[in-house]
Design a protein around this motif. Structure first.
Motif, PDB file in Angstrom:
ATOM      1  N   GLN A  21      -8.936   6.336  -2.934  1.00 12.80           N
ATOM      2  CA  GLN A  21      -8.997   4.870  -2.984  1.00 12.80           C
ATOM      3  C   GLN A  21      -9.965   4.448  -4.086  1.00 12.80           C
ATOM      4  O   GLN A  21      -9.698   3.532  -4.851  1.00 12.80           O
ATOM      5  CB  GLN A  21      -9.421   4.322  -1.616  1.00 12.80           C
ATOM      6  CG  GLN A  21      -9.185   2.825  -1.486  1.00 12.80           C
ATOM      7  CD  GLN A  21     -10.460   2.012  -1.584  1.00 12.80           C
ATOM      8  OE1 GLN A  21     -11.524   2.552  -1.853  1.00 12.80           O
ATOM      9  NE2 GLN A  21     -10.333   0.722  -1.383  1.00 12.80           N
ATOM     10  N   ASP A  26      -1.262   3.372  -4.227  1.00 15.17           N
ATOM     11  CA  ASP A  26      -1.620   1.973  -4.471  1.00 15.17           C
ATOM     12  C   ASP A  26      -2.296   1.473  -3.204  1.00 15.17           C
ATOM     13  O   ASP A  26      -1.714   1.516  -2.129  1.00 15.17           O
ATOM     14  CB  ASP A  26      -0.355   1.159  -4.772  1.00 15.17           C
ATOM     15  CG  ASP A  26      -0.698  -0.252  -5.241  1.00 15.17           C
ATOM     16  OD1 ASP A  26      -1.818  -0.723  -4.950  1.00 15.17           O
ATOM     17  OD2 ASP A  26       0.159  -0.879  -5.884  1.00 15.17           O
ATOM     18  N   PHE A  27      -3.547   1.066  -3.320  1.00 11.14           N
ATOM     19  CA  PHE A  27      -4.302   0.683  -2.127  1.00 11.14           C
ATOM     20  C   PHE A  27      -4.429  -0.835  -2.004  1.00 11.14           C
ATOM     21  O   PHE A  27      -5.332  -1.340  -1.382  1.00 11.14           O
ATOM     22  CB  PHE A  27      -5.672   1.350  -2.141  1.00 11.14           C
ATOM     23  CG  PHE A  27      -5.598   2.843  -2.006  1.00 11.14           C
ATOM     24  CD1 PHE A  27      -5.591   3.435  -0.747  1.00 11.14           C
ATOM     25  CD2 PHE A  27      -5.492   3.663  -3.125  1.00 11.14           C
ATOM     26  CE1 PHE A  27      -5.498   4.815  -0.610  1.00 11.14           C
ATOM     27  CE2 PHE A  27      -5.414   5.040  -2.997  1.00 11.14           C
ATOM     28  CZ  PHE A  27      -5.412   5.620  -1.736  1.00 11.14           C
ATOM     29  N   ARG A  28      -3.505  -1.529  -2.633  1.00 18.24           N
ATOM     30  CA  ARG A  28      -3.543  -2.986  -2.656  1.00 18.24           C
ATOM     31  C   ARG A  28      -2.572  -3.519  -1.620  1.00 18.24           C
ATOM     32  O   ARG A  28      -1.514  -2.952  -1.396  1.00 18.24           O
ATOM     33  CB  ARG A  28      -3.043  -3.397  -4.031  1.00 18.24           C
ATOM     34  CG  ARG A  28      -3.570  -4.607  -4.626  1.00 18.24           C
ATOM     35  CD  ARG A  28      -3.003  -4.798  -6.036  1.00 18.24           C
ATOM     36  NE  ARG A  28      -2.471  -3.561  -6.626  1.00 18.24           N
ATOM     37  CZ  ARG A  28      -2.674  -3.209  -7.886  1.00 18.24           C
ATOM     38  NH1 ARG A  28      -3.384  -3.958  -8.686  1.00 18.24           N
ATOM     39  NH2 ARG A  28      -2.137  -2.099  -8.362  1.00 18.24           N
ATOM     40  N   MET A  75       0.839  -1.185   0.000  1.00 14.35           N
ATOM     41  CA  MET A  75       0.000   0.000   0.000  1.00 14.35           C
ATOM     42  C   MET A  75       0.882   1.246   0.000  1.00 14.35           C
ATOM     43  O   MET A  75       1.926   1.261   0.626  1.00 14.35           O
ATOM     44  CB  MET A  75      -0.907  -0.033   1.222  1.00 14.35           C
ATOM     45  CG  MET A  75      -2.233   0.589   0.947  1.00 14.35           C
ATOM     46  SD  MET A  75      -3.480   0.261   2.189  1.00 14.35           S
ATOM     47  CE  MET A  75      -3.823  -1.476   1.967  1.00 14.35           C
ATOM     48  N   ASP A  76       0.438   2.239  -0.729  1.00 17.34           N
ATOM     49  CA  ASP A  76       1.258   3.430  -0.864  1.00 17.34           C
ATOM     50  C   ASP A  76       0.335   4.645  -0.961  1.00 17.34           C
ATOM     51  O   ASP A  76      -0.491   4.718  -1.861  1.00 17.34           O
ATOM     52  CB  ASP A  76       2.127   3.295  -2.137  1.00 17.34           C
ATOM     53  CG  ASP A  76       3.068   4.469  -2.296  1.00 17.34           C
ATOM     54  OD1 ASP A  76       3.075   5.356  -1.420  1.00 17.34           O
ATOM     55  OD2 ASP A  76       3.786   4.499  -3.313  1.00 17.34           O
ATOM     56  N   PHE A  77       0.476   5.555  -0.021  1.00 16.62           N
ATOM     57  CA  PHE A  77      -0.395   6.734   0.002  1.00 16.62           C
ATOM     58  C   PHE A  77       0.244   7.938  -0.683  1.00 16.62           C
ATOM     59  O   PHE A  77      -0.350   9.015  -0.718  1.00 16.62           O
ATOM     60  CB  PHE A  77      -0.749   7.099   1.449  1.00 16.62           C
ATOM     61  CG  PHE A  77      -1.853   6.261   2.030  1.00 16.62           C
ATOM     62  CD1 PHE A  77      -1.656   4.920   2.306  1.00 16.62           C
ATOM     63  CD2 PHE A  77      -3.094   6.806   2.290  1.00 16.62           C
ATOM     64  CE1 PHE A  77      -2.679   4.143   2.835  1.00 16.62           C
ATOM     65  CE2 PHE A  77      -4.132   6.044   2.819  1.00 16.62           C
ATOM     66  CZ  PHE A  77      -3.916   4.708   3.094  1.00 16.62           C
ATOM     67  N   ALA A  78       1.435   7.764  -1.225  1.00 17.38           N
ATOM     68  CA  ALA A  78       2.136   8.915  -1.799  1.00 17.38           C
ATOM     69  C   ALA A  78       1.797   9.089  -3.275  1.00 17.38           C
ATOM     70  O   ALA A  78       1.460   8.128  -3.960  1.00 17.38           O
ATOM     71  CB  ALA A  78       3.637   8.732  -1.625  1.00 17.38           C
TER      72      ALA A  78
END
Ligand SMILES: Cc1cc2nc3c(=O)[nH]c(=O)nc-3n(C[C@H](O)[C@H](O)[C@H](O)COP(=O)(O)OP(=O)(O)OC[C@H]3O[C@@H](n4cnc5c(N)ncnc54)[C@H](O)[C@@H]3O)c2cc1C
Ligand SMILES: Cc1cc2nc3c(=O)[nH]c(=O)nc-3n(C[C@H](O)[C@H](O)[C@H](O)COP(=O)(O)OP(=O)(O)OC[C@H]3O[C@@H](n4cnc5c(N)ncnc54)[C@H](O)[C@@H]3O)c2cc1C
Lengths: 377, 395
Positions: free
Chosen positions: A299, B2-4, A1-4
């Motif tokens: 998301q 990327d929300f995976r 997961m990456d919020f950037a």
């Protein structure tokens, strides 16, 4: 997961922020509220020069083939600046359906023109019944030789007065289900029989009642399949809805920043009001609302970009962000005290537009019911 | 963006689920769980915690040097999410292990690490958190339990309170007043490890609202704490304590426990008919459950954001406060809504005839009250967000 954000997205955001800071000051936003056109052609040209209108179109149509997620980042900046422009109607509400459902000829006819900033379009979907459901489509289109003839009234049509084309959602057949028998038409706004009646709106944006009186449209201007147009709208709705969410996220972020800055500067009782806990707690609530809005929007936009099912996430996002933006504006006003209530102040620009965005493509109640259906109720 | 989760992370989650399916009885969520703090519960819990240790999960993220596997912190986050979802017993024990191990790894010396980490990793040595005192709750910097330097040891006197699990703990980690004459308040405390078997330590259990007695008062009466049990620099206990509360606040369970409640309520309203009509057709109930689902989604993303911030070594203070604030308040809303939906049955506690959903939500309604207090109150979280996150001036 990456919020950037990726490096590319970061660049897009920064260049958008730079451009809008320079070209879209609040003086322009205010001016456009009473301007006859409601947008600045010079700024529109600048936006197209930066490639914004073609951002998500493939290169062969004059675009740069970026993703919907990238587009959302750009739209967030438009919302932050309250950029008065027909960007969403043209690019999102009409450009994306043409890209998704148009013939090669239609794509060539419209997309490069949109990308260049030469074509402005708008969606004529809702009617006086004011519903987002297929059952609300009563404007009729009847076949006559090589043409269809459209009659009826559309309401809440954005930027109709500057659009070159309408994307009209009309009923061509009474089907068993209300979703059947709907067809989409690309209608030249100069066609005889079209009358525009301007509406006066809370956001001072340009919306119209558009009356179609036996307006002739050539059959080749049908977008998608005859009688099967609703699926195009179903494909558009999550995109349009998320575009609204991204726009609201940008606005909410700006309201938060404006308010926090004000709370740091405004002195009462010998101290900055931001040192009072009552104010701090409000700001913390606003920050939580804004973060929540951003992540729930991105998301969903990310899922959409990845081609995953996202109906539930889109409705969750619209329901949440619609109310969170409204709350953020209201708290922002409270912290600004009397001054935010004045037209010269920027706060009121956001407050009024937040209401418009809340309503666009379904308010929180509408989307909560869609959420209910999708969690098994 | 990327929300995976990665395939590896998904596989880890499956492993945890498989483990929990095996370790928790099949009726765990439907009334089969023993009442908290009963002998039966403690027997089960001890075994369960030991089994978690045996999986290597308590020490997974630690350096190899100290028995860890240097696994990414995401796995810790996923484990926390699953434990909360399935209402695994004694999650507070697991949280305290995270805190004490972080304390040792970040501030402890080599000897302290070698001495204490193996017991923690095994899931068999229990720790309590001796932060709060009768006069120092939110204002942790005001701790008054004294630790007087006597050469080889510190002489400890005073009282801690709300020391959850102290009655079962082998050890306590506690900021104590070692330097009352330091020029700054933030330099007066030092962090100590106190053996709970030391002469002079007395624990008195307090019964809380829901009828469980695991909150404790801990009294120190001329307790000798050897010098080697001072962790980190003397006078830097407040700093260490702040680092630990950040961990305490960053739980992922805030979203997953309500998620399970939501799923149970959706089933319940579908099955329950009033006047021949399923409750799920009631517009008010649809609205309430939809809103619950939306808020849980926001909470989940705020929690994942914290996990990402931790995994990328950014400062967690403000975002941790946001999830603590939103998550704890969400839990209370979810449970309140759940009880509204259960109607008259909302009164029935676990074990009662006729209790719906095993009476769990009614029980939650009682202990959940503490969520917005324990680990830092909502008011304190809002202050942290405002001052540290948004840069507003302090009072
Ligand atoms: C429609 C309207 C009509 C008005 N008519 C009149 C009129 O006829 N005559 C007249 O004299 N005035 C009038 N006022 C002014 C009004 O009384 C002030 O706006 C009001 O007292 C607040 O002051 P302010 O706007 O300067 O906000 P500020 O005092 O700057 O307050 C800003 C924010 O800080 C908060 N705040 C301030 N101090 C504290 C504190 N100690 N603790 C916690 N929070 C604090 C406030 O609650 C507010 O949220 C009017 C205002 C409005 C909006
Ligand atoms: C179930 C439970 C388990 C716990 N477990 C542990 C544990 O294992 N170990 C441990 O050390 N502690 C534990 N605690 C204690 C917990 O950390 C404290 O209760 C908490 O920090 C609040 O302190 P307090 O109860 O003394 O309340 P106070 O600090 O006295 O606060 C009372 C009220 O005043 C408000 N307040 C205080 N200061 C401010 C301020 N500056 N601005 C605005 N409002 C303020 C608070 O928000 C609260 O509403 C536990 C608590 C509970 C309820």
């Amino acid at each position: 997961m990456d919020f950037a954000l990726s490096e590319e997205q970061e660049m897009l955001r920064n260049s958008a922020r730079d451009f809008l800071t320079k070209e879209c000051p609040k003086t322009l936003v205010r001016q456009m509220e009473t301007d006859e056109k409601g947008y600045s052609p010079a700024m529109w040209k600048g936006m197209s020069d930066l490639g914004w209108m073609g951002l998500v179109f493939p290169e062969q149509y004059g675009g740069s083939g970026m993703t919907f997620l990238d587009l959302s980042i750009l739209i967030e900046e438009l919302g932050r600046a309250l950029a008065p422009s027909p960007f969403l109607p043209t690019v999102v509400y009409c450009g994306l359906p043409i890209l998704a459902a148009g013939t090669e000829e239609q794509k060539k006819q419209f997309l490069p023109g949109i990308a260049k900033g030469d074509i402005i379009m708008t969606l004529a979907l809702t009617e006086p019944s004011a519903t987002w459901d297929a059952g609300g489509i009563t404007v009729k289109a009847t076949a006559e030789g090589d043409d269809f003839v459209i009659s009826g009234t559309k309401l809440f049509v954005h930027d109709a007065h500057i659009a070159n084309y309408f994307l009209v959602v009309a009923r061509t057949k009474e089907g068993k289900r209300k979703e059947d028998g709907i067809t989409l038409f690309l209608v030249d706004t100069k066609s005889p029989g079209i009358k525009l009646n301007p509406l006066k709106t809370i956001a001072s944006d340009k919306q119209f009642e558009v009356v179609f009186n036996k307006v002739k449209v050539p059959k080749k201007n049908i977008l998608g399949k005859l009688d099967h147009g609703w699926s195009i709208i179903q494909n558009l709705v999550p995109r349009a809805t998320l575009a609204q969410c991204a726009y609201m996220v940008g606005g909410a972020q700006q309201v938060l920043e404006m308010t926090v800055n004000y709370a740091k500067e405004r002195v009462q009782f010998g101290r900055p009001i931001g040192s009072f806990q009552a104010i701090q707690h409000k700001c913390a609530n606003m920050a939580t609302d804004v973060d929540g809005s951003r992540f729930i929007t991105y998301q969903a936009a990310w899922k959409l970009s990845e081609g995953m099912d996202c109906g539930l996430e889109v409705s969750m996002a619209k329901a949440w962000v619609s109310e969170a933006y409204r709350r953020t504006c209201a708290e922002g006003h409270q912290i600004h005290g009397g001054i935010g209530f004045i037209k010269d102040h920027d706060m009121q620009l956001y407050y009024r537009r937040a209401k418009a965005s809340e309503l666009a493509f379904g308010d929180a109640d509408y989307h909560r019911e869609l959420v209910a259906q999708q969690i098994g109720l | 963006m990327d929300f995976r989760f990665t395939e590896e992370q998904d596989a880890f989650r499956q492993k945890v689920r498989g483990f929990l399916a095996k370790e928790l009885p099949s009726d765990w969520l439907t009334g089969g769980a023993p009442e908290d703090e009963t002998d039966e519960w403690w027997k089960f819990t001890q075994r369960f915690l030991k089994r978690i240790g045996e999986q290597g999960w308590i020490s997974a993220t630690w350096p190899k040097e100290y028995g860890g596997q240097e696994r990414p912190t995401w796995e810790d986050a996923i484990l926390g999410e699953e434990l909360a979802y399935w209402r695994a017993p004694a999650q507070d024990y697991w949280f305290r292990w995270k805190m004490i191990s972080a304390l040792l790894l970040n501030f402890g010396n080599d000897e302290q690490k070698r001495r204490h980490l193996p017991g923690i990793a095994s899931g068999q040595v229990y720790w309590c958190q001796g932060f709060s005192e009768p006069g120092a709750g939110s204002d942790l910097g005001g701790c008054q339990v004294k630790a007087q330097d006597k050469g080889d040891y510190f002489l400890v006197n005073g009282q801690k309170i709300w020391t959850t699990g102290a009655h079962r703990a082998h050890w306590c980690f506690a900021p104590l007043l070692s330097d009352p004459d330091a020029p700054k308040r933030s330099r007066m405390l030092s962090m100590f490890l106190v053996d709970m078997k030391s002469p002079g330590v007395t624990v008195r259990r307090l019964e809380s609202l829901e009828g469980v007695a695991h909150l404790c008062e801990t009294f120190f009466d001329d307790v000798k704490v050897p010098k080697e049990n001072l962790v980190g620099e003397r006078g830097r206990g407040w700093l260490a304590a702040m680092a630990l509360v950040n961990i305490e606040r960053s739980g992922l369970g805030f979203a997953s426990m309500p998620q399970k409640i939501l799923e149970q309520l959706v089933e319940y309203v579908k099955e329950t008919k009033v006047d021949g009509v399923s409750l799920s057709q009631n517009p008010l109930i649809r609205r309430k459950l939809a809103e619950m689902a939306i808020e849980i989604q926001v909470c989940r993303l705020l929690a994942y954001r914290v996990a990402w911030v931790q995994a990328t070594n950014q400062d967690v203070t403000s975002v941790g406060a946001i999830i603590k604030l939103f998550g704890s308040e969400l839990m209370q809303r979810v449970v309140a809504t759940g009880l509204e939906i259960l109607g008259l049955y909302a009164q029935l506690v676990p074990g009662s005839k006729g209790a719906k959903l095993a009476g769990n939500i009614t029980r939650d309604y009682m202990w959940n009250l503490s969520l917005t207090i324990a680990g830092g109150t909502s008011e304190i979280q809002r202050i942290i967000i405002a001052t540290q996150g948004l840069g507003l001036p302090r009072m």
